[in-house]
Design a protein around this motif. Structure first.
Motif, mmCIF file in Angstrom:
data_model
loop_
_atom_site.group_PDB
_atom_site.id
_atom_site.type_symbol
_atom_site.label_atom_id
_atom_site.label_comp_id
_atom_site.label_asym_id
_atom_site.label_seq_id
_atom_site.Cartn_x
_atom_site.Cartn_y
_atom_site.Cartn_z
ATOM 1 N N GLY A 104 88.948 -17.688 -49.355
ATOM 2 C CA GLY A 104 87.569 -17.922 -49.250
ATOM 3 C C GLY A 104 86.816 -17.104 -48.375
ATOM 4 O O GLY A 104 87.188 -17.301 -46.953
ATOM 5 N N ASP A 105 85.812 -16.461 -48.651
ATOM 6 C CA ASP A 105 85.208 -15.547 -47.785
ATOM 7 C C ASP A 105 84.169 -15.984 -46.841
ATOM 8 O O ASP A 105 83.879 -15.387 -45.839
ATOM 9 C CB ASP A 105 84.479 -14.337 -48.594
ATOM 10 N N THR A 106 83.672 -17.246 -47.027
ATOM 11 C CA THR A 106 82.542 -17.718 -46.214
ATOM 12 C C THR A 106 83.064 -19.337 -45.844
ATOM 13 O O THR A 106 82.268 -20.142 -45.489
ATOM 14 C CB THR A 106 81.014 -17.626 -46.763
ATOM 15 N N LEU A 134 82.070 -19.841 -41.642
ATOM 16 C CA LEU A 134 80.659 -19.425 -41.666
ATOM 17 C C LEU A 134 80.328 -18.234 -40.849
ATOM 18 O O LEU A 134 79.363 -17.640 -41.182
ATOM 19 C CB LEU A 134 79.855 -20.704 -41.234
ATOM 20 N N LYS A 135 81.294 -18.037 -39.785
ATOM 21 C CA LYS A 135 81.046 -16.726 -39.165
ATOM 22 C C LYS A 135 81.039 -15.442 -40.063
ATOM 23 O O LYS A 135 80.498 -14.677 -39.521
ATOM 24 C CB LYS A 135 81.883 -16.859 -37.997
ATOM 25 N N ARG A 136 81.745 -15.566 -41.142
ATOM 26 C CA ARG A 136 81.685 -14.432 -42.017
ATOM 27 C C ARG A 136 80.340 -14.192 -42.848
ATOM 28 O O ARG A 136 80.226 -13.170 -43.258
ATOM 29 C CB ARG A 136 82.812 -14.642 -43.004
ATOM 30 N N ALA A 137 79.522 -15.170 -42.590
ATOM 31 C CA ALA A 137 78.314 -15.015 -43.242
ATOM 32 C C ALA A 137 77.159 -14.400 -42.229
ATOM 33 O O ALA A 137 76.347 -15.311 -41.795
ATOM 34 C CB ALA A 137 77.696 -16.324 -43.921
ATOM 35 N N ASP A 138 77.434 -13.229 -41.932
ATOM 36 C CA ASP A 138 76.828 -12.598 -40.812
ATOM 37 C C ASP A 138 75.546 -11.823 -41.157
ATOM 38 O O ASP A 138 75.682 -10.708 -41.533
ATOM 39 C CB ASP A 138 77.841 -11.619 -40.085
ATOM 40 N N VAL A 139 74.236 -12.393 -40.947
ATOM 41 C CA VAL A 139 72.997 -11.877 -41.004
ATOM 42 C C VAL A 139 72.862 -10.466 -40.621
ATOM 43 O O VAL A 139 72.594 -9.547 -41.290
ATOM 44 C CB VAL A 139 71.969 -12.819 -40.792
ATOM 45 N N GLY A 140 73.165 -10.486 -39.398
ATOM 46 C CA GLY A 140 73.018 -9.277 -38.352
ATOM 47 C C GLY A 140 73.823 -7.766 -39.084
ATOM 48 O O GLY A 140 73.119 -6.946 -39.294
ATOM 49 N N ASP A 157 85.833 -23.238 -53.422
ATOM 50 C CA ASP A 157 86.866 -22.671 -52.871
ATOM 51 C C ASP A 157 86.504 -21.297 -52.444
ATOM 52 O O ASP A 157 87.367 -20.654 -51.504
ATOM 53 C CB ASP A 157 87.697 -22.247 -54.090
ATOM 54 N N VAL A 158 85.286 -20.983 -52.233
ATOM 55 C CA VAL A 158 84.670 -19.814 -51.521
ATOM 56 C C VAL A 158 83.965 -19.950 -50.224
ATOM 57 O O VAL A 158 84.239 -19.618 -49.138
ATOM 58 C CB VAL A 158 83.801 -18.913 -52.562
ATOM 59 N N ALA A 159 82.950 -21.162 -50.373
ATOM 60 C CA ALA A 159 81.855 -21.149 -49.440
ATOM 61 C C ALA A 159 82.151 -22.581 -48.862
ATOM 62 O O ALA A 159 81.672 -23.234 -47.751
ATOM 63 C CB ALA A 159 80.556 -21.225 -49.832
ATOM 64 N N GLY A 160 82.834 -23.507 -49.761
ATOM 65 C CA GLY A 160 83.103 -24.845 -49.304
ATOM 66 C C GLY A 160 81.818 -25.619 -48.883
ATOM 67 O O GLY A 160 80.684 -25.434 -49.511
ATOM 68 N N PRO A 161 81.926 -26.418 -48.012
ATOM 69 C CA PRO A 161 80.647 -27.170 -47.469
ATOM 70 C C PRO A 161 79.514 -26.277 -47.045
ATOM 71 O O PRO A 161 78.438 -26.795 -46.687
ATOM 72 C CB PRO A 161 80.956 -28.404 -46.403
ATOM 73 N N ASN A 162 79.719 -24.932 -46.702
ATOM 74 C CA ASN A 162 78.706 -24.147 -46.179
ATOM 75 C C ASN A 162 77.947 -23.556 -47.404
ATOM 76 O O ASN A 162 77.193 -22.824 -46.821
ATOM 77 C CB ASN A 162 79.572 -22.921 -45.556
ATOM 78 N N ASP A 163 77.994 -23.972 -48.485
ATOM 79 C CA ASP A 163 77.164 -23.246 -49.589
ATOM 80 C C ASP A 163 75.848 -23.131 -49.478
ATOM 81 O O ASP A 163 75.287 -22.149 -49.587
ATOM 82 C CB ASP A 163 77.538 -23.684 -50.903
ATOM 83 N N TYR A 164 74.937 -24.155 -48.893
ATOM 84 C CA TYR A 164 73.649 -24.059 -48.607
ATOM 85 C C TYR A 164 73.311 -22.902 -47.653
ATOM 86 O O TYR A 164 72.465 -22.287 -47.848
ATOM 87 C CB TYR A 164 73.170 -25.519 -48.433
ATOM 88 N N GLU A 165 74.038 -23.263 -46.495
ATOM 89 C CA GLU A 165 73.910 -22.303 -45.334
ATOM 90 C C GLU A 165 74.206 -20.775 -45.686
ATOM 91 O O GLU A 165 73.516 -19.759 -45.233
ATOM 92 C CB GLU A 165 74.434 -22.767 -44.018
ATOM 93 N N VAL A 166 75.276 -20.676 -46.288
ATOM 94 C CA VAL A 166 75.682 -19.406 -46.948
ATOM 95 C C VAL A 166 74.459 -18.726 -47.793
ATOM 96 O O VAL A 166 74.003 -17.671 -47.487
ATOM 97 C CB VAL A 166 76.827 -19.239 -47.740
#
Length: 395
Positions: free
Chosen positions: A150-152, A155-161, A184-193
């Motif tokens: 699961g790549d994100t 959540l730290k992996r969703a790195d805008v910078g 299974d990839v973003a989990g509960p972070n989907d909206y923020e990702v």
């Protein structure tokens, strides 16, 4: 002074030269003629038997009969002659062999849709840069790219910078951003990702492609973040959070997204993205995909994906015609990414990228992503490819 014999000899040579002159000119006029195929080009609203002449790597003529000769000819009788196919959701850049493999399937332009994020984006760019056909990449907002765990979800992996820096450095090859949103990839972070991915895409005026289906957040919440020119792939993904409700109606938010210019793509894939009952329900509403794509990987030929012509054939049983399917792999994807602006057409002057296909009648088995099978009576098979006016050798 010439003797009579010398004069007559010179006159004879001159006469022969004049007689052969037009023919010699004609023989050199075209590099390649594709003869006698059923030319289907939705960009020209053309569906008829035609000859296609190519010169200098560009389409030179499309006519009922081209009498001139060429350095090479292709006998296309009994075959479809269509613009080179464009696949906007692949993972071709996972392997150096990828570009050549899809080229033999008739794919003359491809997009790698998020194989890598900022950490290793140079790997996919290197393959795209060396590709014989036009190729570009979408950067995965997850900086490590496709991770099996699961790549994100972290959540730290969703790195805008990091993503912004990678795009800024590679604007010639990064043409969009990819956000994979499954549980299974973003989990509960989907909206923020998704929000972070849109932040990167919007700052460069690039499209965002979202991988939908089986998300934790409801689709209406996610789709609200999409802008004109963005792409929803895997539109046939089953619940939870499909594009249809429990009664089989397209969600109002999905209809609104299409009205504001969001594209809807098939993204056939191998796992979790396509189920026949959902395909039937969505096609019944008339909400058809804008584009076909494979979600191609190096093992595609061993799976239900196989190739882009096979994926295009799967909707024949749901009412789609051959020319409608071809439009969704040629002229429609050409409108999405600027790299394909002059592709997806056989218009005179366009780059001479051509796919030859066979349309076979019979009984053909099609798989969804859940090992369910349907039987169709028609299937497209790749038969040949011309790239930049040159025939591509087939394995």
């Amino acid at each position: 002074m010439l003797s009579r014999r010398e004069f007559l000899s010179a006159a004879t040579i001159g006469a022969v030269t004049l007689a052969r002159g037009p023919r010699a000119y004609a023989a050199a006029r075209y590099d390649l003629i594709i003869r006698g195929g059923r030319v289907i080009d939705p960009s020209l609203r053309l569906d008829s038997v035609r000859d296609v002449a190519i010169s200098g790597g560009r389409i030179a003529a499309v006519e009922a009969t081209i009498a001139d000769e060429a350095a090479e000819t292709i006998d296309a009788r009994g075959k479809l002659v269509v613009p080179g196919l464009l696949d906007i959701h692949t993972h071709t850049a996972r392997s150096a062999d990828g570009p050549g493999l899809v080229l033999r399937d008739g794919v003359t332009g491809w997009i790698d849709a998020g194989t890598q994020g900022a950490d290793h984006i140079q790997n996919t760019i290197a393959i795209a840069r060396s590709s014989p056909q036009p190729a570009r990449v979408l950067i995965n907002i997850g900086r490590a790219g496709l991770l099996t765990e699961g790549d994100t979800i972290d959540l730290k992996r969703a790195d805008v910078g990091a993503s912004r820096a990678a795009v800024a450095k590679n604007r010639d090859y990064i043409v969009g951003v990819k956000a994979r949103l499954s549980r299974d990839v973003a989990g509960p972070n989907d909206y923020e990702v998704l929000r972070r991915a849109q932040e990167v895409a919007s700052s460069f005026g690039l499209p965002l492609m979202i991988h939908m289906g089986q998300t934790i957040s409801p689709l209406p919440k996610l789709i609200a973040l999409l802008k004109r020119g963005d792409i929803i792939t895997h539109l046939f993904a089953p619940p939870p959070n499909s594009i249809i409700d429990d009664s089989g109606h397209i969600l109002p938010e999905v209809l609104a997204a299409r009205r504001r210019g969001v594209w809807f793509d098939v993204g056939n894939g191998q796992t979790g993205h396509m189920r026949w009952d959902n395909v039937a329900a969505i096609m019944k509403t008339g909400f058809w995909p804008d584009t076909f794509s494979t979600d191609w990987n190096t093992n595609a030929h061993e799976t239900g994906v196989i190739d882009l012509p096979n994926c295009m054939s799967k909707l024949f049983g749901y009412g789609m015609t051959v020319d409608e399917a071809i439009a969704r792999a040629t002229v429609n994807p050409a409108r999405i990414f600027p790299v394909f602006n002059d592709r997806g057409t056989l218009n005179v002057g366009a780059p001479a990228d051509v796919a030859l296909l066979e349309l076979r009648e019979g009984n053909f088995e099609y798989l969804d992503n859940f090992k369910n099978k349907i039987t169709g009576t028609r299937r497209l098979f790749p038969s040949g490819t011309v790239l930049g006016g040159k025939q591509v050798p087939r394995a």
